[in-house]
Write a protein that holds these residues in place. Structure first.
Motif, PDB file in Angstrom:
ATOM      1  N   SER A 103     -32.453 -23.545  28.192  1.00  0.00           N
ATOM      2  CA  SER A 103     -33.708 -24.135  27.712  1.00  0.00           C
ATOM      3  C   SER A 103     -34.475 -24.781  28.865  1.00  0.00           C
ATOM      4  CB  SER A 103     -33.424 -25.174  26.624  1.00  0.00           C
ATOM      5  OG  SER A 103     -32.685 -24.618  25.562  1.00  0.00           O
ATOM      6  N   LEU A 104     -33.773 -25.503  29.709  1.00  0.00           N
ATOM      7  CA  LEU A 104     -34.411 -26.179  30.841  1.00  0.00           C
ATOM      8  C   LEU A 104     -34.900 -25.173  31.884  1.00  0.00           C
ATOM      9  CD1 LEU A 104     -31.871 -29.117  31.262  1.00  0.00           C
ATOM     10  CD2 LEU A 104     -34.159 -29.242  30.249  1.00  0.00           C
ATOM     11  N   PHE A 105     -34.168 -24.099  32.056  1.00  0.00           N
ATOM     12  CA  PHE A 105     -34.590 -23.046  32.979  1.00  0.00           C
ATOM     13  C   PHE A 105     -35.872 -22.390  32.456  1.00  0.00           C
ATOM     14  CE2 PHE A 105     -33.451 -18.736  35.004  1.00  0.00           C
ATOM     15  CZ  PHE A 105     -33.996 -19.096  36.222  1.00  0.00           C
ATOM     16  N   GLY A 106     -35.918 -22.146  31.149  1.00  0.00           N
ATOM     17  CA  GLY A 106     -37.130 -21.589  30.556  1.00  0.00           C
ATOM     18  C   GLY A 106     -38.325 -22.513  30.722  1.00  0.00           C
ATOM     19  N   ASP A 158     -22.594 -19.178  31.541  1.00  0.00           N
ATOM     20  CA  ASP A 158     -21.540 -18.174  31.638  1.00  0.00           C
ATOM     21  C   ASP A 158     -21.930 -17.097  32.648  1.00  0.00           C
ATOM     22  OD1 ASP A 158     -23.355 -16.408  30.355  1.00  0.00           O
ATOM     23  OD2 ASP A 158     -22.588 -16.948  28.382  1.00  0.00           O
ATOM     24  N   ARG A 159     -20.974 -16.234  32.940  1.00  0.00           N
ATOM     25  CA  ARG A 159     -21.199 -15.218  33.975  1.00  0.00           C
ATOM     26  C   ARG A 159     -22.339 -14.275  33.604  1.00  0.00           C
ATOM     27  NH1 ARG A 159     -16.186 -11.969  36.432  1.00  0.00           N
ATOM     28  NH2 ARG A 159     -15.848 -14.088  37.211  1.00  0.00           N
ATOM     29  N   ASN A 166     -25.667 -13.797  35.889  1.00  0.00           N
ATOM     30  CA  ASN A 166     -26.201 -12.556  36.454  1.00  0.00           C
ATOM     31  C   ASN A 166     -27.685 -12.407  36.148  1.00  0.00           C
ATOM     32  OD1 ASN A 166     -23.675 -11.850  37.434  1.00  0.00           O
ATOM     33  ND2 ASN A 166     -23.132 -10.665  35.619  1.00  0.00           N
ATOM     34  N   ARG A 167     -28.076 -12.802  34.929  1.00  0.00           N
ATOM     35  CA  ARG A 167     -29.494 -12.714  34.569  1.00  0.00           C
ATOM     36  C   ARG A 167     -30.317 -13.698  35.400  1.00  0.00           C
ATOM     37  NH1 ARG A 167     -31.645 -13.089  28.389  1.00  0.00           N
ATOM     38  NH2 ARG A 167     -30.299 -11.246  28.284  1.00  0.00           N
ATOM     39  N   LEU A 215     -34.370 -14.831  39.587  1.00  0.00           N
ATOM     40  CA  LEU A 215     -34.730 -15.481  40.846  1.00  0.00           C
ATOM     41  C   LEU A 215     -35.018 -14.456  41.936  1.00  0.00           C
ATOM     42  CD1 LEU A 215     -32.219 -18.471  40.853  1.00  0.00           C
ATOM     43  CD2 LEU A 215     -34.658 -18.506  40.275  1.00  0.00           C
ATOM     44  N   ARG A 216     -34.285 -13.374  41.933  1.00  0.00           N
ATOM     45  CA  ARG A 216     -34.544 -12.310  42.917  1.00  0.00           C
ATOM     46  C   ARG A 216     -35.944 -11.743  42.722  1.00  0.00           C
ATOM     47  NH1 ARG A 216     -30.904  -7.330  41.985  1.00  0.00           N
ATOM     48  NH2 ARG A 216     -32.330  -7.221  40.204  1.00  0.00           N
TER      49      ARG A 216
END
Length: 220
Positions: free
Chosen positions: A149-152, A172-173, A177-178, A183-184
């Motif tokens: 939520s904070l990333f969004g 989680d892993r 990965n997402r 970020l990439r």
């Protein structure tokens, strides 16, 4: 060598002190458009304090921080911020959707309508994988769900600079990965990213500048 007109932040001789303790000591750092800075260091070394000072959430004891856009001084930059989870009061009566939407507050320069904002919120909830949680209060979320939520919230305004404090904590892993892929893509499209993380893998493969801070700042 970076062009001077691409400099967006100049940190000059910044000190931050509480009573008789120096948290930051004579920090000097130039940040350029498109940089991906990865910052490590011990607990209590001043990592979060540096981020908060750049965000102007606290004022340096000495020194100054200046912002630039296209080589010209400006009063501020459009920044998205993901704080550490432990700085969030989970008892605050706010839903997941409201957390994400709060990232659009004050973002008037893009001139979005209510329809645009609703669409952006829906898309961000989907990207974070939290659409089903949109009406849940943050107090019932797991650590990973709150982190999403904070990333969004940090991403939704499409900021020119993204500041992340331990973003990989609690996730989680699969979502890790997402996050890496997001970020990439942002970095490749010119978003400036400044990340504090104890977990440098896999983010070190994205960064072009690796710094270490333990009250003073140096290269890693």
């Amino acid at each position: 060598m970076p062009l001077l007109e691409n400099k967006i932040i100049a940190i000059e001789n910044v000190w931050l002190s509480y009573t008789d303790k120096n948290i930051l000591e004579d920090i000097n750092l130039d940040i350029y458009q498109g940089d991906f800075l990865l910052i490590t260091g011990p607990n209590g070394g001043g990592k979060t304090s540096l981020l908060r000072t750049i965000l102007r959430l606290q004022s340096p004891t000495k020194g100054r921080i200046s912002f630039f856009r296209q080589g010209e001084p400006v009063s501020s930059l459009d920044m998205g911020y993901l704080p550490q989870k432990n700085s969030i009061d989970s008892r605050f009566p706010i839903t997941v959707e409201e957390v994400v939407a709060s990232g659009l507050m004050g973002n008037t320069q893009k001139g979005n309508t209510k329809f645009d904002s609703k669409k952006e919120i829906d898309e961000m909830l989907d990207l974070m994988g939290i659409t089903a949680l949109r009406n849940k209060p943050i107090g019932v979320l797991s650590g990973g769900q709150l982190q999403r939520s904070l990333f969004g919230r940090a991403l939704i305004s499409k900021p020119e600079m993204l500041i992340l404090d331990e973003p990989a904590s609690y996730i989680d892993r699969q979502f890790g990965n997402r996050m890496f892929e997001i970020l990439r893509d942002l970095s490749s499209n010119g978003t400036t990213i400044m990340m504090v993380s104890h977990e440098i893998e896999p983010f070190i493969t994205l960064s072009n500048r690796n710094l270490y801070i333990n009250h003073i700042l140096g290269d890693r």
